[in-house]
Motif scaffolding. Sequence first.
Motif, mmCIF file in Angstrom:
data_model
loop_
_atom_site.group_PDB
_atom_site.id
_atom_site.type_symbol
_atom_site.label_atom_id
_atom_site.label_comp_id
_atom_site.label_asym_id
_atom_site.label_seq_id
_atom_site.Cartn_x
_atom_site.Cartn_y
_atom_site.Cartn_z
ATOM 1 N N LEU A 24 0.772 -1.120 0.292
ATOM 2 C CA LEU A 24 0.041 -0.044 0.059
ATOM 3 C C LEU A 24 0.831 1.304 0.095
ATOM 4 O O LEU A 24 0.609 2.262 -0.834
ATOM 5 C CB LEU A 24 -0.927 0.148 1.178
ATOM 6 C CG LEU A 24 -2.090 -0.986 1.290
ATOM 7 C CD1 LEU A 24 -2.789 -0.829 2.399
ATOM 8 C CD2 LEU A 24 -3.033 -0.635 0.137
ATOM 9 N N GLY A 25 1.939 1.199 0.727
ATOM 10 C CA GLY A 25 2.836 2.303 0.851
ATOM 11 C C GLY A 25 3.500 2.670 -0.517
ATOM 12 O O GLY A 25 3.759 3.651 -1.028
ATOM 13 N N ASN A 26 3.654 1.501 -1.210
ATOM 14 C CA ASN A 26 4.399 1.570 -2.598
ATOM 15 C C ASN A 26 3.480 2.006 -3.578
ATOM 16 O O ASN A 26 3.840 3.195 -4.608
ATOM 17 C CB ASN A 26 4.956 0.175 -3.120
ATOM 18 C CG ASN A 26 5.833 0.256 -4.200
ATOM 19 O OD1 ASN A 26 6.906 0.620 -4.292
ATOM 20 N ND2 ASN A 26 5.320 -0.500 -5.386
ATOM 21 N N MET A 27 2.251 1.895 -3.348
ATOM 22 C CA MET A 27 1.310 2.342 -4.203
ATOM 23 C C MET A 27 1.272 3.939 -4.191
ATOM 24 O O MET A 27 1.094 4.587 -5.467
ATOM 25 C CB MET A 27 -0.234 1.942 -4.025
ATOM 26 C CG MET A 27 -1.135 2.523 -4.920
ATOM 27 S SD MET A 27 -0.881 2.309 -6.835
ATOM 28 C CE MET A 27 -1.339 0.314 -6.514
ATOM 29 N N THR A 28 1.545 4.569 -2.984
ATOM 30 C CA THR A 28 1.288 6.183 -2.606
ATOM 31 C C THR A 28 2.683 6.487 -3.620
ATOM 32 O O THR A 28 2.416 7.955 -4.156
ATOM 33 C CB THR A 28 1.657 6.417 -1.325
ATOM 34 O OG1 THR A 28 2.478 5.991 -0.653
ATOM 35 C CG2 THR A 28 0.182 5.763 -0.805
ATOM 36 N N LEU A 58 0.214 5.220 7.065
ATOM 37 C CA LEU A 58 0.514 3.647 6.888
ATOM 38 C C LEU A 58 1.832 3.574 7.672
ATOM 39 O O LEU A 58 1.587 2.315 8.439
ATOM 40 C CB LEU A 58 0.332 3.246 5.469
ATOM 41 C CG LEU A 58 -0.906 3.243 4.671
ATOM 42 C CD1 LEU A 58 -0.650 3.226 3.244
ATOM 43 C CD2 LEU A 58 -1.933 2.492 5.070
ATOM 44 N N SER A 59 2.732 4.179 7.436
ATOM 45 C CA SER A 59 3.985 3.999 8.038
ATOM 46 C C SER A 59 3.982 4.016 9.531
ATOM 47 O O SER A 59 4.364 3.088 10.212
ATOM 48 C CB SER A 59 5.022 4.785 7.556
ATOM 49 O OG SER A 59 6.315 4.413 8.120
ATOM 50 N N GLY A 60 3.354 5.144 9.786
ATOM 51 C CA GLY A 60 3.150 5.221 11.474
ATOM 52 C C GLY A 60 2.333 4.172 12.053
ATOM 53 O O GLY A 60 2.558 3.953 13.388
ATOM 54 N N TYR A 61 1.464 3.778 11.271
ATOM 55 C CA TYR A 61 0.580 2.617 11.918
ATOM 56 C C TYR A 61 1.307 1.339 11.809
ATOM 57 O O TYR A 61 1.076 0.552 13.221
ATOM 58 C CB TYR A 61 -0.779 2.539 10.926
ATOM 59 C CG TYR A 61 -2.046 1.863 11.680
ATOM 60 C CD1 TYR A 61 -2.958 2.391 12.149
ATOM 61 C CD2 TYR A 61 -1.893 0.400 11.719
ATOM 62 C CE1 TYR A 61 -4.014 2.004 12.881
ATOM 63 C CE2 TYR A 61 -2.917 -0.162 12.173
ATOM 64 C CZ TYR A 61 -4.087 0.400 13.103
ATOM 65 O OH TYR A 61 -5.195 0.003 13.700
ATOM 66 N N MET A 62 2.077 1.198 10.964
ATOM 67 C CA MET A 62 2.922 -0.239 10.878
ATOM 68 C C MET A 62 4.072 -0.181 11.923
ATOM 69 O O MET A 62 4.424 -1.406 12.664
ATOM 70 C CB MET A 62 3.454 -0.711 9.540
ATOM 71 C CG MET A 62 4.199 -1.573 9.380
ATOM 72 S SD MET A 62 4.761 -1.719 7.727
ATOM 73 C CE MET A 62 6.234 -2.979 7.890
ATOM 74 N N MET A 71 6.111 -3.736 -6.890
ATOM 75 C CA MET A 71 4.665 -4.184 -6.723
ATOM 76 C C MET A 71 4.163 -5.451 -7.390
ATOM 77 O O MET A 71 3.692 -6.285 -6.542
ATOM 78 C CB MET A 71 3.756 -2.968 -7.384
ATOM 79 C CG MET A 71 2.331 -3.392 -6.976
ATOM 80 S SD MET A 71 2.092 -1.950 -5.343
ATOM 81 C CE MET A 71 0.382 -2.428 -4.998
ATOM 82 N N ILE A 72 4.480 -5.779 -8.541
ATOM 83 C CA ILE A 72 4.264 -7.240 -8.898
ATOM 84 C C ILE A 72 5.001 -8.266 -8.462
ATOM 85 O O ILE A 72 4.388 -9.178 -7.896
ATOM 86 C CB ILE A 72 4.541 -7.066 -10.553
ATOM 87 C CG1 ILE A 72 3.367 -5.829 -11.305
ATOM 88 C CG2 ILE A 72 4.324 -8.412 -11.018
ATOM 89 C CD1 ILE A 72 3.747 -5.965 -12.502
ATOM 90 N N GLY A 73 6.395 -8.147 -8.272
ATOM 91 C CA GLY A 73 7.086 -8.946 -7.621
ATOM 92 C C GLY A 73 6.633 -9.310 -6.007
ATOM 93 O O GLY A 73 6.639 -10.347 -5.449
ATOM 94 N N GLY A 74 6.509 -8.082 -5.530
ATOM 95 C CA GLY A 74 6.193 -8.340 -3.911
ATOM 96 C C GLY A 74 4.728 -9.164 -3.773
ATOM 97 O O GLY A 74 4.808 -9.882 -2.918
ATOM 98 N N GLU A 75 3.699 -8.842 -4.596
ATOM 99 C CA GLU A 75 2.641 -9.536 -4.491
ATOM 100 C C GLU A 75 2.893 -11.175 -4.817
ATOM 101 O O GLU A 75 1.992 -11.672 -4.038
ATOM 102 C CB GLU A 75 1.550 -9.030 -5.547
ATOM 103 C CG GLU A 75 1.158 -7.476 -5.333
ATOM 104 C CD GLU A 75 0.270 -7.827 -3.879
ATOM 105 O OE1 GLU A 75 -0.288 -8.715 -3.515
ATOM 106 O OE2 GLU A 75 -0.024 -6.669 -3.193
ATOM 107 N N ILE A 76 3.715 -11.378 -5.846
ATOM 108 C CA ILE A 76 3.759 -12.769 -6.184
ATOM 109 C C ILE A 76 4.556 -13.167 -4.741
ATOM 110 O O ILE A 76 4.004 -14.809 -4.357
ATOM 111 C CB ILE A 76 4.877 -13.001 -7.178
ATOM 112 C CG1 ILE A 76 4.223 -12.525 -8.419
ATOM 113 C CG2 ILE A 76 5.318 -14.345 -7.428
ATOM 114 C CD1 ILE A 76 5.098 -12.405 -9.587
#
Length: 410
Positions: free
Chosen positions: A300-304, A331-335, A398-403
Amino acid sequence: VILRKKKHVRYLLCTKLVNRIGSALYNLALLTLASKQTYSTLAITLVKLSENLPGFFDPVLAYLTDRETRRLKKATLLNWIQVGIYFVIAFLMLQYQMPLALFIVILLANVVSDSIDGYISNMFIPFSKTWIDHSERRVISALDIVLFSLSIVLGQLLGAAWLTLYPDQFFGLSLLNALTFALGLFFLRKIKFDDTVKTLTAEARFSIKDFFQKMKLAYGHMQERHLLQMIWLLAIGKATYASFLLLLNVAMVSTSTLRFGSYAQTLAIWQSISFVGLILGAFLRISWLEKINYEQFIMLGNMTIILSVLSCFLGLSLINVLILKLIGTLLSGYMAPKYYTDLIQQIDEEQLTRVESLNNFILLLADPVGILQATICLQLLGLRLSWLLELGMLVSFMIGGEIVIYRSKK
């Protein structure tokens, strides 16, 4: 309420806060100083690279820290050395136009100071399990992250205000930085407890063989706790973000639509947005975010960042990038506090200092990789084509991470 009961934690957080304000003030001064040199692109790149150099020494510093016994006394001495470093640097900054060699000397002095900061922090890690209960750890971690961001905001706002009132007066900024470390020393000396620590190794001298054995054990410990996949995903994400930040910094200098006022003022606004996002992320509790695993947070962070790169490439206003920055830092502060709490809980106390330093080393290794990649692209392709290449890298990640995430669930 927690800080009122725990004086050691309160004074340690105060020490970190004022020291970080000084560091943020100095980093803004360095970036602004770099932008005024005839070799500004190279100078900005060197500043960004120097910010990550202390992380390369962190595993060694963690290994040496295990040999420390009277830690408060050593931390006080090291803090005095930091004060002296910035008094010397102040005189080197009397003239803002300088040869490259002198600029590098100033950067290296800052690297030494930041390495001392890391050494002092490592010395207090073994006490974290005794000072803070597990039920309180996420709140304290969130507060530490928010104070970290607050210190950067205050430092950069103070630096931007100084440079607005006194343009090119970097001498005074460095003196102010020295004073912040002196104030940090005041809070450090208020910490009173039995800081005698039994060394975790019997050898009195540094041993390269023993060092690598200890780091191998720490890496194996991380592997046993199933932490490595997430850490390497974080590292790749940090590399692409570091690349994006360097491109953005260069674009801020050359493109008026990506600035609000001066370059220094824009950096201060950027950090203020980070602070707001971290506060919202650190202390909000959103039910659907609690169900998301760490890998999905990274995606999600990568999408931003992907959307931010598109905005910059299309020449849109900085406001669009700031909104996406707010979402990303939320998102980063939450994680981050949640991740750190789980990390402390999973790691054995004997391995804690080395595992945390190795974790930081892997993550910080990503920043120079991203910065060097962006620098090479800027020199060979120019800014516009570099944005396109950055976009391609982000989409590939993004694609590699999802795989990887999909396969780990099988």
